[in-house]
Scaffold this motif. Structure first.
Motif, PDB file in Angstrom:
ATOM      1  N   LEU A  11       0.846  -1.186   0.000  1.00  0.00           N
ATOM      2  CA  LEU A  11       0.000   0.000   0.000  1.00  0.00           C
ATOM      3  C   LEU A  11       0.886   1.243   0.000  1.00  0.00           C
ATOM      4  CD1 LEU A  11      -2.714  -0.935   2.630  1.00  0.00           C
ATOM      5  CD2 LEU A  11      -2.785  -1.199   0.153  1.00  0.00           C
ATOM      6  N   LEU A  12       0.543   2.173  -0.836  1.00  0.00           N
ATOM      7  CA  LEU A  12       1.290   3.414  -0.913  1.00  0.00           C
ATOM      8  C   LEU A  12       1.195   4.151   0.417  1.00  0.00           C
ATOM      9  CD1 LEU A  12       2.892   4.424  -3.183  1.00  0.00           C
ATOM     10  CD2 LEU A  12       0.941   5.769  -3.988  1.00  0.00           C
ATOM     11  N   PHE A  13      -0.015   4.147   0.939  1.00  0.00           N
ATOM     12  CA  PHE A  13      -0.225   4.773   2.245  1.00  0.00           C
ATOM     13  C   PHE A  13      -0.721   3.724   3.219  1.00  0.00           C
ATOM     14  CE2 PHE A  13      -1.069   7.927  -1.052  1.00  0.00           C
ATOM     15  CZ  PHE A  13      -0.097   8.863  -0.729  1.00  0.00           C
ATOM     16  N   PRO A  14       0.171   3.186   4.025  1.00  0.00           N
ATOM     17  CA  PRO A  14      -0.254   2.151   4.975  1.00  0.00           C
ATOM     18  C   PRO A  14      -1.417   2.644   5.832  1.00  0.00           C
ATOM     19  CG  PRO A  14       2.122   2.327   4.939  1.00  0.00           C
ATOM     20  CD  PRO A  14       1.603   3.457   4.102  1.00  0.00           C
ATOM     21  N   LEU A  15      -2.294   1.718   6.136  1.00  0.00           N
ATOM     22  CA  LEU A  15      -3.493   2.066   6.883  1.00  0.00           C
ATOM     23  C   LEU A  15      -3.335   1.728   8.352  1.00  0.00           C
ATOM     24  CD1 LEU A  15      -6.511   0.667   4.874  1.00  0.00           C
ATOM     25  CD2 LEU A  15      -6.071   3.026   5.525  1.00  0.00           C
ATOM     26  N   GLN A  16      -3.738   2.644   9.210  1.00  0.00           N
ATOM     27  CA  GLN A  16      -3.724   2.318  10.635  1.00  0.00           C
ATOM     28  C   GLN A  16      -5.145   2.045  11.075  1.00  0.00           C
ATOM     29  OE1 GLN A  16      -1.652   5.684  12.245  1.00  0.00           O
ATOM     30  NE2 GLN A  16       0.285   4.564  12.176  1.00  0.00           N
ATOM     31  N   LEU A  17      -5.330   0.894  11.678  1.00  0.00           N
ATOM     32  CA  LEU A  17      -6.672   0.535  12.116  1.00  0.00           C
ATOM     33  C   LEU A  17      -6.683   0.284  13.607  1.00  0.00           C
ATOM     34  CD1 LEU A  17      -7.616  -2.005   9.308  1.00  0.00           C
ATOM     35  CD2 LEU A  17      -8.259   0.387   9.456  1.00  0.00           C
ATOM     36  N   GLU A  18      -7.759   0.741  14.246  1.00  0.00           N
ATOM     37  CA  GLU A  18      -7.861   0.525  15.688  1.00  0.00           C
ATOM     38  C   GLU A  18      -8.766  -0.666  15.991  1.00  0.00           C
ATOM     39  OE1 GLU A  18      -8.605   3.809  18.363  1.00  0.00           O
ATOM     40  OE2 GLU A  18      -7.748   5.120  16.814  1.00  0.00           O
ATOM     41  N   PHE A  19      -8.361  -1.441  16.941  1.00  0.00           N
ATOM     42  CA  PHE A  19      -9.173  -2.555  17.406  1.00  0.00           C
ATOM     43  C   PHE A  19      -9.124  -2.582  18.925  1.00  0.00           C
ATOM     44  CE2 PHE A  19      -8.103  -3.848  13.117  1.00  0.00           C
ATOM     45  CZ  PHE A  19      -9.298  -4.371  12.663  1.00  0.00           C
ATOM     46  N   THR A  20      -9.919  -3.445  19.521  1.00  0.00           N
ATOM     47  CA  THR A  20      -9.810  -3.600  20.965  1.00  0.00           C
ATOM     48  C   THR A  20      -8.625  -4.517  21.257  1.00  0.00           C
ATOM     49  OG1 THR A  20     -11.198  -5.555  21.013  1.00  0.00           O
ATOM     50  CG2 THR A  20     -12.306  -3.441  21.259  1.00  0.00           C
ATOM     51  N   VAL A  21      -8.215  -4.522  22.518  1.00  0.00           N
ATOM     52  CA  VAL A  21      -7.095  -5.360  22.931  1.00  0.00           C
ATOM     53  C   VAL A  21      -7.361  -6.820  22.543  1.00  0.00           C
ATOM     54  CG1 VAL A  21      -5.755  -6.148  24.908  1.00  0.00           C
ATOM     55  CG2 VAL A  21      -6.613  -3.817  24.841  1.00  0.00           C
ATOM     56  N   GLN A  22      -8.606  -7.259  22.755  1.00  0.00           N
ATOM     57  CA  GLN A  22      -8.936  -8.655  22.464  1.00  0.00           C
ATOM     58  C   GLN A  22      -8.883  -8.929  20.975  1.00  0.00           C
ATOM     59  OE1 GLN A  22     -11.219  -6.575  24.235  1.00  0.00           O
ATOM     60  NE2 GLN A  22      -9.837  -7.011  25.919  1.00  0.00           N
ATOM     61  N   GLU A  23      -9.378  -7.950  20.203  1.00  0.00           N
ATOM     62  CA  GLU A  23      -9.376  -8.149  18.754  1.00  0.00           C
ATOM     63  C   GLU A  23      -7.946  -8.217  18.224  1.00  0.00           C
ATOM     64  OE1 GLU A  23     -13.676  -6.081  17.641  1.00  0.00           O
ATOM     65  OE2 GLU A  23     -11.871  -4.857  17.684  1.00  0.00           O
TER      66      GLU A  23
END
Ligand code: ADP
Ligand code: MG
Length: 609
Positions: free
Chosen positions: A479-491
């Motif tokens: 990916l040209l622009f890496p994506l930051q994704l948020e999840f819960t600790v468990q996820e």
């Protein structure tokens, strides 16, 4: 005949009762957490090991028990919470049946330490299978600590019946979340095999929801507040665009207890009607307070169903309250594009045409060309042997297109199996059309073929995922622009568990911290727009009963396959049908649902008789 009836010994009676109260480690967690809350604790710590199979330990700083109460608490029908039947109608505690501790002690090794506030010394009690092993005085902090070890040690059948540690942990986490959400005035810590899963300070309800489900929750919540004579509703609902396919984040708490109510759930669905697609689920966290006399809580302790006196009224109030909130906070019907796009799941956009994944069968390949994209990608040429069956489906429409079709009728019944008979050349002029953007319809030898486009594409993708060598080597697009994704600790924990398999498919993930992951590469066949959706799907619906590779293949094809509602040009329609019949299995999709049906000419003929 001699008298034969005898009273069951206590430990046997307790074991029988235990079977009802304790189904799995999560039931023990629920009971112990509720006891801690009932004891007025402001801090509760939950420690589990091996999905609760080897240890469930709850430590609270509540009232504690006297030496005698400590011993009595393990007797059946021993409770400090009611003394007369009328008390049942005015209950503000979780427990009241005095059954939980007796049941747990009947089927596990229990270690209890407890001390009353202000007392110099506390008690330490060990019980195994209802037998008191030891009772001593001990120096222990104020409050109660109960460790439950080796659950079902004396009921091997029950123990064998337990699911994997991961599944049991998920049940425990569910119970923990339910208790933690209602009691945001209590601090909780939760450790599993030594690692911290939750650390929740005393906080507001909103903060608690965000703490439990992750920061991304904050922007999704819409407050709900309504008070009428019969019902007080408060809490939050999630904005419609964050509706999910799974029913994870739906909580009703009636008078402080987690409850399930399909009927009231329906009121929510009705309020969201027109705002979310029918297969999507709205998130909600709602407290429903009613007159304790109007709710039947005298139910089995492990059950979460309740009976309200006037459900119809509650339904109406709830529905209009939710509608009002949705309107008031301007979430109807406009979409808020201010949100982080990475977290938006495109499928939840209301009224927006689903984004067509670029993997669609369109134009990128020609099915009739041996070197087409799809066949190349599948790592071999078009599978001739199975394709022949499909070619055979076609009819020479001119030949059969006669007003006296009954003449041909007989001969057609002779080959009822559409996959058998002599091979005919593929008719490249074959006409296909799309019915309701859901089915591809075409003619076959015996009549008509109706193919469900979504299921067909899932099957095609599925076989590619499982069979494709290039994919297995991780054909990845950076990916040209890496994506930051948020999840819960468990996820995040779950994603880590799938990391190896994700890498095989071409995902490049870096775990930034315990709630965030950066995606810098994805499988070739995927588009950027579906990343969030695919990962969310992966963590939400992890199914331990199938292998990780199979699970990933299923999830990917489910999320990126052509959807119902997507228009396809004639070429794509044909290509899909061809690819389908090039599959090893063309009748059923990866989830064992029927992909196509045929309508025999005979059946059509009959309609004209
Ligand atoms: P119930 O909660 O229905 O009363 P239990 O078997 O769960 O029945 O508990 C029996 C009794 O033991 C409770 O009524 C309470 O008096 C006492 N007890 C249990 N757990 C605790 C605790 N963590 N702190 C103080 N007292 C407790
Ligand atoms: Mg209890």
């Amino acid at each position: 005949m001699a008298d034969i009836i005898k009273l069951l010994p206590d430990h046997v009676a307790n074991q029988i009762a235990a079977g009802e109260v304790v189904q799995r480690p999560a039931s023990v967690v629920k009971e112990l957490l509720e006891n801690a809350i009932d004891a007025g604790a402001s801090n509760v710590k939950l420690i589990v090991k091996d999905g609760g199979k080897s240890l469930i330990h709850v430590v609270d700083n509540g009232s504690g028990m006297s030496e005698i109460d400590a011993r009595l608490s393990f007797e059946r029908h021993a409770t400090s919470k009611i003394s007369a039947a009328e008390d049942l109608f005015n209950l503000n505690t979780k427990g009241f049946r005095g059954e939980a501790l007796a049941s747990i002690a009947a089927i596990a090794h229990v270690d209890l330490q407890t001390k009353l506030d202000g007392a110099d010394i506390g008690s330490h009690l060990k019980i195994e299978g209802s037998k008191v092993i030891s009772q001593e005085v001990s120096a222990t902090p104020k409050g109660t600590s109960i460790a439950v070890k080796n659950l079902f040690f004396n009921i091997p059948a029950r123990r064998n019946f337990l699911k994997s540690n991961q599944v049991e942990l998920r049940h425990i986490t569910d119970e923990f979340q339910r208790v933690a959400l209602v009691h945001h005035e209590v601090a909780f810590q939760f450790y599993n095999n030594g690692s911290e899963l939750f650390n929740l300070p005393i906080e507001s309800f909103r903060q608690r929801i965000v703490h439990v489900f992750g920061n991304r929750m904050n922007e999704r919540l819409v407050p709900v507040e309504e008070e009428t004579e019969v019902l007080k509703v408060s809490g939050f609902i999630c904005k419609p665009e964050f509706a999910k396919k799974s029913r994870g984040e739906q909580f009703f708490f009636a008078n402080g207890r987690f409850i399930k109510s399909p009927y009231l759930h329906h009121a929510l669905i009705a309020a969201f009607e027109g705002l979310i697609k029918s297969e999507m689920q709205p998130g909600y966290f709602l407290f429903l307070d009613v007159d304790p006399g109007s709710i039947d809580i005298n139910i089995h302790p492990t059950k979460t169903e309740v009976k309200f006196d006037d459900e119809n009224t509650l339904y109406a109030i709830l529905r209009s309250t939710i509608k009002h909130s949705l309107g008031q906070f301007n979430v109807v019907p406009a979409l808020d594009f201010e949100h982080d796009n990475n977290l938006q799941t495109p499928y939840s956009y209301q009224g927006k045409e689903a984004i067509l994944p670029r993997v669609t069968v369109d134009s990128r390949f020609n099915p009739f060309d041996e070197g087409s994209q799809i066949t190349k990608k599948a790592g071999n040429t078009f599978r001739k042997e199975s394709a022949e069956g499909w070619e055979n489906l076609y009819v020479d429409s001119v030949e059969n297109d006669t007003p006296f079709s009954s003449v041909h009728f007989e001969s057609e019944i002779e080959t009822p199996d559409i996959f058998e008979g002599e091979t005919e050349d593929l008719d490249t002029n074959q006409i296909t059309f799309q019915l309701r953007r859901k089915y591809i319809v075409t003619t076959i030898k015996s009549g008509m073929l109706v193919v469900n486009q979504n299921r067909a594409h899932q099957r095609v993708l599925y076989e590619r995922f499982l069979g494709d060598d290039t994919l297995k080597q991780g054909a990845s697009q950076q990916l040209l622009f890496p994506l930051q994704l948020e999840f819960t600790v468990q996820e995040i924990e779950q994603l880590k568990g799938l990391c190896e398999n994700l890498a095989v498919l071409g995902f490049i993930l870096t775990f930034d911290n315990e709630e965030q992951v950066t995606v810098s590469g994805i499988p070739n066949i995927m588009t950027e727009t579906s990343i969030g959706m695919v990962l969310a799907e992966l963590v939400e619906n992890r199914n331990d009963s199938i292998s990780p590779a199979d699970f990933m293949a299923k999830t990917l094809c489910k999320t990126i396959a052509l959807k119902t509602g997507q228009a396809m040009d004639a070429e794509s329609q044909m290509a899909l049908v061809n690819d389908l019949f090039g599959c090893k299995e063309s009748k059923l999709d990866p989830f064992n649902r029927i992909i196509y049906t045929t309508i025999e000419t005979e059946a059509i003929e009959k309609k004209f008789m």
